[in-house]
Motif scaffolding. Structure first.
Motif, short mmCIF file in Angstrom:
data_model
loop_
_atom_site.label_atom_id
_atom_site.label_comp_id
_atom_site.label_asym_id
_atom_site.label_seq_id
_atom_site.Cartn_x
_atom_site.Cartn_y
_atom_site.Cartn_z
N TRP A 33 0.80 -1.23 0.00
CA TRP A 33 0.00 0.00 0.00
C TRP A 33 0.82 1.26 0.00
CZ3 TRP A 33 -5.12 0.19 -1.08
CH2 TRP A 33 -5.71 -1.06 -1.25
N GLU A 34 2.16 1.13 0.13
CA GLU A 34 2.99 2.32 -0.05
C GLU A 34 2.93 2.83 -1.48
OE1 GLU A 34 7.08 2.12 1.34
OE2 GLU A 34 6.34 0.65 2.76
N LEU A 35 2.59 1.92 -2.41
CA LEU A 35 2.54 2.30 -3.81
C LEU A 35 1.58 3.46 -4.04
CD1 LEU A 35 2.37 -1.22 -5.45
CD2 LEU A 35 4.17 0.44 -5.82
N GLU A 36 0.59 3.52 -3.18
CA GLU A 36 -0.44 4.53 -3.34
C GLU A 36 0.13 5.95 -3.38
OE1 GLU A 36 -4.57 5.64 -1.05
OE2 GLU A 36 -3.31 4.05 -0.26
N ASP A 37 1.22 6.17 -2.65
CA ASP A 37 1.78 7.52 -2.60
C ASP A 37 3.09 7.66 -3.37
OD1 ASP A 37 -0.15 9.01 -1.02
OD2 ASP A 37 0.33 7.56 0.54
N ALA A 38 3.36 6.69 -4.25
CA ALA A 38 4.53 6.85 -5.11
C ALA A 38 4.20 7.91 -6.15
CB ALA A 38 4.85 5.52 -5.79
N ARG A 39 5.23 8.58 -6.65
CA ARG A 39 4.99 9.59 -7.70
C ARG A 39 5.16 9.00 -9.08
NH1 ARG A 39 1.90 12.80 -6.88
NH2 ARG A 39 2.69 14.14 -8.52
N CYS A 40 5.84 7.85 -9.12
CA CYS A 40 6.01 7.20 -10.42
C CYS A 40 6.06 5.69 -10.18
CB CYS A 40 7.30 7.66 -11.09
SG CYS A 40 7.58 6.86 -12.67
N ILE A 41 5.40 4.93 -11.03
CA ILE A 41 5.42 3.48 -10.90
C ILE A 41 5.77 2.89 -12.26
CG2 ILE A 41 4.04 1.41 -10.43
CD1 ILE A 41 2.35 3.29 -8.55
N LEU A 42 6.75 2.01 -12.27
CA LEU A 42 7.12 1.33 -13.51
C LEU A 42 6.62 -0.11 -13.39
CD1 LEU A 42 8.81 0.93 -16.14
CD2 LEU A 42 10.76 0.47 -14.69
N ALA A 43 5.74 -0.49 -14.31
CA ALA A 43 5.22 -1.87 -14.29
C ALA A 43 5.71 -2.54 -15.56
CB ALA A 43 3.70 -1.87 -14.25
N ILE A 44 6.53 -3.54 -15.40
CA ILE A 44 7.14 -4.17 -16.58
C ILE A 44 6.85 -5.66 -16.60
CG2 ILE A 44 9.37 -4.12 -15.34
CD1 ILE A 44 10.66 -4.13 -18.16
N GLY A 45 6.31 -6.11 -17.73
CA GLY A 45 6.05 -7.53 -17.93
C GLY A 45 5.16 -8.12 -16.86
N THR A 46 4.17 -7.40 -16.42
CA THR A 46 3.27 -7.94 -15.40
C THR A 46 1.82 -7.67 -15.76
OG1 THR A 46 2.44 -7.55 -13.16
CG2 THR A 46 3.88 -5.88 -14.05
N ASN A 47 1.01 -8.69 -15.64
CA ASN A 47 -0.42 -8.55 -15.86
C ASN A 47 -1.05 -8.43 -14.48
OD1 ASN A 47 -2.99 -8.68 -16.84
ND2 ASN A 47 -2.94 -10.86 -17.26
N THR A 48 -0.74 -7.32 -13.82
CA THR A 48 -1.05 -7.20 -12.39
C THR A 48 -2.54 -7.38 -12.08
OG1 THR A 48 0.64 -5.51 -12.50
CG2 THR A 48 -0.42 -5.82 -10.40
N THR A 49 -3.38 -6.78 -12.88
CA THR A 49 -4.81 -6.81 -12.56
C THR A 49 -5.35 -8.23 -12.46
OG1 THR A 49 -4.87 -4.86 -13.92
CG2 THR A 49 -6.97 -5.69 -13.14
N GLU A 50 -4.76 -9.15 -13.21
CA GLU A 50 -5.26 -10.51 -13.13
C GLU A 50 -4.45 -11.38 -12.18
OE1 GLU A 50 -5.96 -12.55 -16.82
OE2 GLU A 50 -6.60 -10.64 -17.68
N ASP A 51 -3.14 -11.22 -12.21
CA ASP A 51 -2.31 -12.16 -11.46
C ASP A 51 -2.13 -11.75 -10.01
OD1 ASP A 51 -2.09 -13.55 -13.77
OD2 ASP A 51 -0.15 -12.73 -14.34
N HIS A 52 -2.08 -10.45 -9.74
CA HIS A 52 -1.88 -9.99 -8.37
C HIS A 52 -2.83 -8.82 -8.16
CE1 HIS A 52 1.93 -11.72 -9.81
NE2 HIS A 52 1.96 -12.29 -8.64
N ASN A 53 -4.10 -9.09 -8.35
CA ASN A 53 -5.09 -8.03 -8.51
C ASN A 53 -5.00 -6.90 -7.49
OD1 ASN A 53 -7.82 -6.86 -7.75
ND2 ASN A 53 -8.19 -7.63 -9.79
N VAL A 54 -4.89 -7.23 -6.23
CA VAL A 54 -4.97 -6.16 -5.22
C VAL A 54 -3.77 -5.21 -5.30
CG1 VAL A 54 -5.05 -5.76 -2.72
CG2 VAL A 54 -6.57 -7.41 -3.75
N VAL A 55 -2.66 -5.67 -5.86
CA VAL A 55 -1.51 -4.77 -6.03
C VAL A 55 -1.87 -3.64 -7.01
CG1 VAL A 55 0.89 -4.62 -6.76
CG2 VAL A 55 0.10 -6.63 -5.53
N ALA A 56 -2.75 -3.95 -7.95
CA ALA A 56 -3.12 -2.93 -8.94
C ALA A 56 -3.97 -1.82 -8.32
CB ALA A 56 -3.86 -3.58 -10.11
N VAL A 57 -4.58 -2.10 -7.17
CA VAL A 57 -5.47 -1.09 -6.57
C VAL A 57 -4.68 0.16 -6.14
CG1 VAL A 57 -7.13 -0.64 -4.75
CG2 VAL A 57 -7.14 -2.83 -5.91
#
Lengths: 162, 944
Positions: free
Chosen positions: B395-419
């Motif tokens: 949940w620290e991701l929520e306040d990041a200013r930039c997020i790099l998502a590479i080679g990940t289908n987050t919404t399906e594989d780790h859904n709650v991380v995408a929130v």
């Protein structure tokens, strides 16, 4: 891309004009309705994608205001005033005459998509009662006899409006 | 935390911190104020006015959900005036809501609220509301004291119940338009699939335009069901069943480790899952898998007794017979001809015991967990940073200013991380998505880069080069905390941007833009899963990412860091406890004599020192006869999807195969002995999630009338049957005691600590009616969990790694090299298929078709082809084409576009399609076999 006969390229100037202005949603919806006479689903989807306003929000706004239509309407909009002043001066008779003339009842559209008929509460021109608004023109001091005449006038003069 | 203000609520003195609202403070201290539009975990809305209070020396009756507390405030929550106001509100609300069950005078006489059939009209009856007695409206109504004396009739809306969606039923006749679902979808999940429609008395909620959520961008997380106070939005499965018990446990589907409250019915079935608001890992969120994918626990196909192969077929046997057979046969395969594979849902204790069994009893390092398909995903982090794990919390991701998502289908594989990612974007953070596939997150991306498949590490090298070229590095951080800067910079000279552009197909401009976006928007975090990165590039890729985080100073600080997203539920824990072929528990090499000596002392046996075979090599070794006997715990998607080769064929070559599973899977069918294990819901243990959080599994159900046993028990019994010492555990908690003694990272982890909880009023005392159910979710308590390193029973845990320095003093930047990309295409399959799944494609409507109980999406899916590729194949725009890959065939409509990469074709299917397919699946546990989005070599044929 066209689907179901909706030419989405007509949206381009509107989207271009308000680019980056999410708060101009209502204005954009009004202009889109000016183009298509209603709000086609495809156009709303495109609007949502380009402006990044969620489709559910676009839909919420479009259904909230009675000025927006989600189903196709006639090329010409006939609004009959049913405010108090017009009512006293026989507005209901104008409505009956209009319904007879167009062959539809209030809230409907003619099968050839020529006219849509609706009633409004007051247009603020009570001195001219009873009144009718066709597209953007206001006709006052009407009698049932004049109804076919103003429809005919409109036909010649205002066909240009999509 | 010291309380620094005092207020009086209904004469009771309450001390709390500023920044909370009156409603929060009151419910947290056990004082009930009724509310409808507020829901814990969401921003206050102040719409329903149920929670009005009187505050002395303040005019009017402010809503307590929007009024912040102040020192010395004197609040009254239940005066005659307030009750009168609330009564008026409730009357309005129930003027459109069937309310027989709310106002019936017999409600206390009838008791369980499930027998009334005739006292009130048909639409009012207790038994016709799916939320019967779970509804929050009953709390408010009864609090206000609405009796049948209230001369009320209501207008029934007479709307049909929407049941086209795979998992939901929408009954808008019961909706009270509190807007919780709309707000949770927008504010918390960032999807906005639900919205309001119409206005005034006609307002209702629902998906945009269409009537079905499938076409609205819904990801079926179930958040709207969880917040719905009435029966308008409910799960279809077990809709009418009533819970008798609620137990909190950890979701077994992915490494996010969501904490769920599982509701159990009278018949001992898991009927619903409600994510826990107080949980640090998921904060009240869940996903389609956790919310709707636990039905396998109730399956009738579960194994009931041990099976032993007699005369070629599996037959039921007693535990004694099966265990003695296993012990006798396995004794003949000691050493490296044996291999053990742990389950991807195995607990820390089970993985620990299995590796202990393999090493100390069988004398081999051939032990691994079945989801360890990409061991490179975190291993290089040990060399560069120190620990092979995610550095920060989800949940620290929520306040990041930039997020790099590479080679990940987050919404399906780790859904709650995408929130939190979507919420960060909403707050203005930049999202860089590097993926050749179109995945759901690309919809939110500021920059979406589509490199040629497999060239990710080269692209990352190019980005690092661009950062160095434009002097964007964090020099102070590098000077103080990193070594090897010059080696890295030197190696970057090979990443000439012209060359990178040529190899990856990404323009230099885009590379520079991505580099600048990442380097200039701190704090920045990196999510990666290495989907579709060839094995030879994975280490390079991870090193490049670690270098990037270090170079920009994004390590050891809040809202920064690296998040390796592994596939298996307990991959992190399995690594930690040494269930890998080359490491003993606690990341100590098997070849290290000192480490081995320590474990030999603890376990009392000689340990093997050569590195063993991992899950990727073991089936090949089985085919070639090097491995002759195996013990496999649990099923794995890798066993059936071809990622590990033909597992079944290899398994048949084994001389002896033991499978521990809850179902008779494909692998179990070819086994010599099948030992029935229980599901996650029937055992205790701990999982370590992707943010190093150790969380407990609790026993939700008792094992009834079957002989299935927990995996830890089975392994211990096998070891004891082979007369091994040190397997006499009475419970998993004793195993954890041993782990904490041997693994310094877990030294402070213990069951009493994990099972303690602060400020939770649980479980609900169901029979004691009427207890306001609204009081419970609002408790501000916290569920206990520990993030390793947790070095002693007294010390706290470590949410952020490296905050106080690196284990080796300084981080070691890793030099990079340009590696050639293996070409996965062949002459037979010359093109690459880039599959994608998105929630919503705005310009392409979907049509939901219902067949029987199932619904599916009737839509022509498009295949994007580059015009010149299409010309070579004689395919025109709009032609039907068959996409043929080894083993599969799909029929899609061709769309020629310059957007497509040359030599690759891409198809995007609706995510909702996945959901409806899962629902219609006959598989007892379909969620463990969710098809991944793998880049495949294909060929096209024009369909006739």
């Amino acid at each position: 891309m066209t689907s179901r006969g909706v030419d989405l390229s007509l949206l381009n100037p509107i989207l271009e004009r308000y680019r980056g202005q999410q708060d101009a949603l209502i204005t954009m919806l009004q202009e889109i309705q000016d183009v298509y006479a209603y709000l086609p689903e495809e156009a709303l989807a495109r609007l949502s994608r380009e402006t990044k306003v969620p489709l559910s929000r676009v839909y919420a706004v479009a259904t909230f205001y009675s000025q927006f239509y989600l189903t196709p309407r006639g090329r010409n909009m006939v609004r009959i005033c049913r405010g108090t002043a017009c009512h006293v001066r026989g507005g209901h008779r104008i409505l009956e005459a209009m319904e007879r003339e167009l062959g539809i009842t209030e809230g409907e559209t003619t099968p050839d998509m020529g006219y849509s008929l609706e009633t409004v509460a007051c247009i603020g021109a009570c001195a001219l009662a009873p009144t009718v608004v066709i597209n953007r023109n206001t006709y006052g001091k009407l009698t049932p006899m004049k109804v076919p005449e103003i429809l005919g006038r409109k036909d010649k003069k205002e066909r240009a409006i999509e | 935390m010291a309380a620094d203000l005092t207020l009086f609520i209904d004469g009771r003195e309450v001390r709390d911190q500023p920044g909370k609202t009156i409603l929060q403070v009151a419910t947290e201290s056990g004082l009930y104020i009724p509310y409808l539009c507020y829901s814990p975990g969401m921003k206050p809305y102040g719409a329903c006015r149920m929670c009005v209070v009187e505050i002395e020396k303040t005019r009017g009756t402010p809503a307590s959900c929007t009024t912040p507390v102040a020192d010395g405030m004197v609040v009254w929550t239940n005066t005659p005036q307030l009750q009168e106001l609330r009564k008026g509100i409730v009357e309005l609300v129930i003027s459109e809501h069937p309310h027989g069950c709310l106002t019936c005078h017999r409600v206390e006489l009838c008791g369980p609220q499930d027998i009334c059939l005739r006292h009130v009209s048909v639409t009012d009856r207790c038994v016709v509301c799916p939320k019967n007695e779970r509804c929050e409206l009953k709390d408010t109504t009864r609090y206000v004291g609405m009796g049948l004396t209230t001369p009320l009739t209501y207008r029934y809306r007479n709307l049909p119940v929407e049941n086209k969606d795979p998992f939901y039923d929408l009954d808008m006749n019961l909706c009270i338009v509190c807007g919780r679902c709309v707000r949770v979808c927008e504010e918390v999940r960032g999807d906005s699939a639900m919205g309001f429609r119409e206005r005034g008395g006609l307002s209702l909620v629902g998906p945009a335009g269409g009537s079905s959520l499938l076409e609205s961008g819904c990801e079926f997380c179930g958040a709207c069901i969880d917040v719905c106070p009435v029966g308008a939005l409910v799960e279809r499965e077990h809709k009418w069943e009533k819970a008798v018990e609620r137990v909190s446990t950890t979701c077994p589907h992915c490494p996010v480790g969501c904490q769920l409250k599982l509701e159990v019915s009278q018949r001992g079935r898991v009927i619903r899952a409600i994510p826990q608001l107080e949980a640090g890992a998921n904060r009240g969120q869940a996903c389609f898998k956790g919310k709707f994918g636990l039905g396998f626990v109730n399956s009738r196909e579960r194994l009931k007794a041990p099976l032993v192969r007699r005369n070629g077929s599996l037959e039921e046997a007693s535990w004694e017979e099966a265990l003695s057979l296993v012990a006798e046969r396995l004794s003949g395969y000691k050493g490296d001809q044996f291999a053990a594979i742990a389950s991807y849902r195995g607990t820390n204790e089970e993985s620990y015991l299995l590796q202990k069994f393999a090493r100390s009893v069988m004398g081999t390092n051939n032990v691994d967990h079945s989801s360890n398909l990409r061991p490179e995903i975190a291993e290089p982090l040990r060399d560069v940073l120190g620990y092979a794990a995610a550095t920060n919390t989800i949940w620290e991701l929520e306040d990041a200013r930039c997020i790099l998502a590479i080679g990940t289908n987050t919404t399906e594989d780790h859904n709650v991380v995408a929130v939190p990612v979507k919420r960060a974007v909403k707050k203005g953070a930049k999202l860089i998505v590097i993926d050749s596939r179109e995945v759901e997150l690309t919809r939110y991306a500021t920059v979406w880069i589509r490199p040629r498949p497999g060239t990710d590490s080269i692209l990352l090298g190019g980005m690092l080069r661009a950062m160095v070229d434009e002097v964007m590095e964090d020099t102070a951080f590098l000077r103080e905390r990193c070594d090897n800067l010059n080696t890295l910079k030197h190696s970057l000279w090979h990443f000439d941007l012209n060359r990178v552009e040529e190899m990856t197909g990404v323009s230099q401009e885009e590379i520079r833009l991505a580099a600048r976006t990442f380097a200039q928007n701190g704090p920045a975090a990196i999510l990666y899963a290495l989907d579709n990165v060839p094995a030879s590039h994975r280490e390079e890729c991870v090193r490049a990412l670690a270098d990037m985080a270090l170079l920009t100073g994004n390590v050891g600080k809040p809202h920064t860091g690296l998040y390796p997203l592994r596939p298996g539920t307990n991959d992190q824990g399995s690594w930690d406890v040494g269930c890998v072929p080359h490491l003993l528990p606690g990341y100590q090499g098997v070849a290290d004599p000192a480490a081995r000596a320590a474990f030999q002392g603890a376990w009392g046996v000689e340990l093997p020192q050569s590195k063993g075979l991992g899950v990727r090599e073991v089936f090949e070794a089985a085919s070639s006869g090097r491995v002759k006997a195996m013990l496999v715990v649990g099923d794995s998607p890798g066993f059936s999807n071809g990622e590990l080769g033909d597992v079944l064929e290899a398994a048949q070559k084994l001389e002896f195969l033991v499978v521990q599973d809850a179902f008779l899977t494909g692998l179990a069918q070819v086994a010599d002995v099948v030992l029935p294990s229980v599901s996650f819901a029937e055992k205790e243990g701990t999982y370590t999630n992707l943010e190093r959080r150790v969380q407990p599994l609790r026993k939700v159900l008792e094992v009834k009338s079957t002989q299935a046993r927990p995996d830890w028990w089975i392994v211990c019994q096998i070891a004891r049957a082979m007369s091994a010492q040190g397997f006499d555990y009475a419970s998993p908690s004793q195993v954890m005691e041993e782990i904490s003694r041997l693994v310094p990272l877990y030294a402070g982890v213990s069951y009493p600590r994990l099972l303690s909880q602060r400020g939770l009023l649980e479980p609900m005392s169901w029979p004691n009616f009427p207890i306001p159910s609204q009081l419970y979710p609002a408790q501000g308590g916290q569920r206990a969990s520990l993030q390793w390193p947790c070095t002693s029973q007294e010390s706290g845990d470590t949410p952020i790694l490296y905050a106080g320095g690196f284990p080796r003093g300084k981080a070691r930047l890793a030099p990079l090299e340009v590696r050639d990309v293996p070409i996965p295409t062949t002459v037979e399959y010359p093109l690459l298929l880039l599959p994608g799944r998105v929630l919503h494609q705005p310009h392409r409507g979907a049509e939901i078709q219902v067949a029987g109980h199932k619904s599916y999406i009737g839509r022509d899916e498009l295949l994007e082809i580059h015009p010149s590729d299409a010309a070579d194949l004689g395919i025109g725009d709009g032609d039907w084409v068959e996409v043929i890959s080894p083993g599969t065939r799909m029929r899609l409509r061709a769309q020629l576009t310059e957007r497509a990469l040359r030599g690759a074709v891409s198809a995007t299917l609706l995510f909702g399609g996945l959901a409806s397919r899962l629902e219609s699946s006959e598989d007892p546990d379909p969620f463990s076999r969710v098809p991944g989005l793998k880049v495949l070599p294909v060929r096209l044929e024009k369909a006739v």
